[in-house]
Design an enzyme around this catalytic site. Sequence first.
Site, PDB file in Angstrom:
ATOM      1  N   ASP A   1       0.728  -1.094  -0.117  1.00 47.63           N
ATOM      2  CA  ASP A   1       0.045   0.054  -0.101  1.00 47.63           C
ATOM      3  C   ASP A   1       0.866   1.271  -0.094  1.00 47.63           C
ATOM      4  OD1 ASP A   1      -3.068   0.723   0.402  1.00 47.63           O
ATOM      5  OD2 ASP A   1      -1.892   2.120   1.725  1.00 47.63           O
ATOM      6  N   LEU A   2       0.532   2.154  -0.809  1.00 53.39           N
ATOM      7  CA  LEU A   2       1.414   3.535  -1.049  1.00 53.39           C
ATOM      8  C   LEU A   2       1.067   4.158   0.292  1.00 53.39           C
ATOM      9  CD1 LEU A   2       1.354   4.154  -4.765  1.00 53.39           C
ATOM     10  CD2 LEU A   2       3.192   3.143  -3.421  1.00 53.39           C
TER      11      LEU A   2
ATOM     12  N   ASP B   1      -4.390   2.153  -4.638  1.00 51.45           N
ATOM     13  CA  ASP B   1      -2.941   2.304  -4.575  1.00 51.45           C
ATOM     14  C   ASP B   1      -2.400   0.975  -3.833  1.00 51.45           C
ATOM     15  OD1 ASP B   1      -4.416   3.291  -2.179  1.00 51.45           O
ATOM     16  OD2 ASP B   1      -2.517   3.741  -1.547  1.00 51.45           O
TER      17      ASP B   1
END
Length: 294
Positions: free
Chosen positions: A173-174, A216
């Site tokens: 996950d960004l 994302d």
Amino acid sequence: MDFAIATELFPEDYWYRSNAHLHMEPELDLVQVIQQLHASLDPRTVFACYGKVVGQHLPIKALQLFVGEHKFSWGRHHGIELIRSIKSESDTIRLHYYIAVPLSPIQMKQLNHIEALVLQPFQNAMKYQQMSNQAMFDALTGLGNRYYFRKVIHKSIARAERRQGHVSLIVIDLDKFKQLNDQFGHTVGDNVLTSFASLINESIRDTDQAFRIGGDEFVIITEGNTDAASIVCQRIIESLPLHSHLNDYGVKCSLGIAQSRKTDSLSTLYERADKAMYQAKAAGRNCFKVCEDK
């Protein structure tokens, strides 16, 4: 996973060893040829079938087919080279034959008949493959999508169980991606996602597969245990500051790893990797954590 890469078919799978053409002209059953060529929607299978047909009826040792950026090969490429082309509305198919002896007029007529039959089924297979790829890959990043991920992970878990091996799942996950989108806009956000997908592809091994399953969030299926997956995660983290576009926007990520167990389903394996990813976020982000199974 992509058929656009040059495909090399194994000659031993398709080579039909027969000297019949040296003694007599085999009767060509056009109906049977049509049925064989239309039996599959896989371009490689259609091409292999075509190679088998011409190898049975003509003294052809090998064959290469070029269309656009795609290349297909069959047989052992030695002998006299004969180059021919088939034109369609959208493409020109170039065929390179490798023959043992020059073809007789009757054999050339047979080749013309068979070539006329292969165009439609081959193009149908190419179009079907293209549509299948569009259905399985994320349009923005080019990585596999959620649908394709579900198909691959089921097969990977089953294969690991059969071989008594291991498969691990990495969930990525960004960090603070929503704030980046809000501050710089969705165009920048999309460029960041595309750049991060490229970074993942550069970091994984040939045996690993990466997917974007939404927003994302990315996942990687790795062949091996958590040690192998940890190496991939470390490589991704270390590559982020070296990527100029991602570094300009301070892009970081959190990663979680879970190794498959005999009792795992897709949901349980994903839940454990996702939990480890949130542990990485809680630990300060820009790191990875491994799910510690009790």
